[in-house]
Motif scaffolding. Sequence first.
Motif, short mmCIF file in Angstrom:
data_model
loop_
_atom_site.label_atom_id
_atom_site.label_comp_id
_atom_site.label_asym_id
_atom_site.label_seq_id
_atom_site.Cartn_x
_atom_site.Cartn_y
_atom_site.Cartn_z
N GLY A 103 -13.41 19.76 -26.94
CA GLY A 103 -13.33 18.51 -27.27
C GLY A 103 -14.67 17.76 -27.10
O GLY A 103 -15.55 18.46 -27.42
N ALA A 104 -14.56 16.66 -26.66
CA ALA A 104 -15.83 15.94 -26.65
C ALA A 104 -16.84 16.04 -25.56
O ALA A 104 -16.40 16.40 -24.56
CB ALA A 104 -15.57 14.28 -26.32
N CYS A 105 -18.19 16.36 -26.26
CA CYS A 105 -19.15 16.67 -25.29
C CYS A 105 -20.44 15.72 -25.81
O CYS A 105 -21.26 16.11 -26.68
CB CYS A 105 -19.88 18.04 -25.37
SG CYS A 105 -21.09 18.47 -24.39
N VAL A 106 -20.27 14.41 -25.21
CA VAL A 106 -21.19 13.22 -25.84
C VAL A 106 -21.87 12.60 -24.81
O VAL A 106 -21.61 12.59 -23.76
CB VAL A 106 -20.29 12.21 -26.66
CG1 VAL A 106 -19.56 13.17 -27.62
CG2 VAL A 106 -19.38 11.64 -25.77
N GLY A 107 -23.10 12.16 -25.14
CA GLY A 107 -23.99 11.43 -24.29
C GLY A 107 -24.30 12.23 -22.99
O GLY A 107 -24.85 13.17 -23.19
N GLY A 108 -23.97 11.76 -22.06
CA GLY A 108 -24.08 12.40 -20.69
C GLY A 108 -23.43 13.46 -20.45
O GLY A 108 -23.80 14.47 -19.86
N GLY A 109 -22.41 13.82 -21.04
CA GLY A 109 -21.74 15.02 -21.28
C GLY A 109 -22.60 15.98 -21.81
O GLY A 109 -22.56 17.24 -21.24
N LEU A 110 -23.33 15.73 -22.92
CA LEU A 110 -24.09 16.67 -23.47
C LEU A 110 -25.13 16.99 -22.68
O LEU A 110 -25.83 18.06 -22.52
CB LEU A 110 -24.45 16.10 -24.97
CG LEU A 110 -25.75 16.95 -25.81
CD1 LEU A 110 -25.36 18.38 -25.84
CD2 LEU A 110 -25.72 16.19 -27.04
N GLU A 111 -25.84 15.86 -22.13
CA GLU A 111 -27.03 16.03 -21.11
C GLU A 111 -26.60 16.83 -19.89
O GLU A 111 -27.24 17.85 -19.48
CB GLU A 111 -27.28 14.54 -20.55
CG GLU A 111 -27.97 13.87 -21.75
CD GLU A 111 -28.45 12.51 -20.90
OE1 GLU A 111 -29.52 11.98 -21.26
OE2 GLU A 111 -27.51 11.70 -20.72
N LEU A 112 -25.43 16.94 -19.65
CA LEU A 112 -24.78 17.96 -18.54
C LEU A 112 -24.79 19.19 -18.95
O LEU A 112 -25.29 20.19 -18.35
CB LEU A 112 -23.48 17.52 -18.03
CG LEU A 112 -22.84 18.32 -16.81
CD1 LEU A 112 -23.86 18.61 -15.72
CD2 LEU A 112 -21.55 17.55 -16.40
N ALA A 113 -24.23 19.46 -20.15
CA ALA A 113 -24.13 20.55 -20.79
C ALA A 113 -25.39 21.43 -21.01
O ALA A 113 -25.61 22.50 -20.87
CB ALA A 113 -23.47 20.59 -22.10
#
Length: 262
Positions: A103-113
């Motif tokens: 699903g969504a991996c955006v903004g801070g989620g992408l930074e975390l990944a």
Amino acid sequence: MTQELVSLEMAGSVALLGLNRPAKRNAISDALLEALEVRLVEAQRAARAIILHGHGPCFCAGLDLSEHRARTAEEVFHHSRGWHRVFRALREGPIPAIAAVHGACVGGGLELAAACHIRVADATAVFALPEGTRGIFVGGGATVHVARLIGTARMTDMMLTGRTLDAAAAERAGLVTYLEPAGEALTRACEVAARVAQAAPLTVAGVLHALPRIQDMSESDGLFVESLMAALAQTAPEAERRLAAFLEKRAPKAIQTLPSGD
């Protein structure tokens, strides 16, 4: 307890950390970031590899903007530095971290990944940096870590246009290491983590700590550090045991593949 915002399960020598705010699409609030920091310390003490995943419909929808909009410039600065501290503990910690993305991996989620060492995504994953379209700027390390993965030009495009990368495009861009069918990211991440957990400790230290630094060095300095790491790793008792097993034909073959996700 704040830890409930991040679940912790052990599967042998692998720790599974789950962002557990599904009703908010695992948006990273101050409390969730605090919980992640606490759980990360626990996992690094107990495991030899970490899997980071999201409960519910997605990996992570990014920063909780409902908390962020009222902050002053000074507060935003210190908030950003807090994210850097927690994500650095993940990236520069003693054991490898693997992101299992759906699903969504955006903004801070992408930074975390991007703070993880390996990223596994399934076909439902989408990646974006929407901060530019919202009039704000990334603050969790994307300018360094996402840009190093996909290149400054591609990150510029994503921030200025709001462009979203699907899982296949993310793999082509170098953001995703393993691409799996829908619903299979966590399964493949567990397979990868089990393999990673078997790596020799000094080899792990070299990969996690020397390799990233070598990328910032001159060629001469980088090769010098490589030689130092080779000397340290090869003279360790663990290396002696593994080399003996190889020479005596007791070790697995050098060329191995993980089970296919197709």
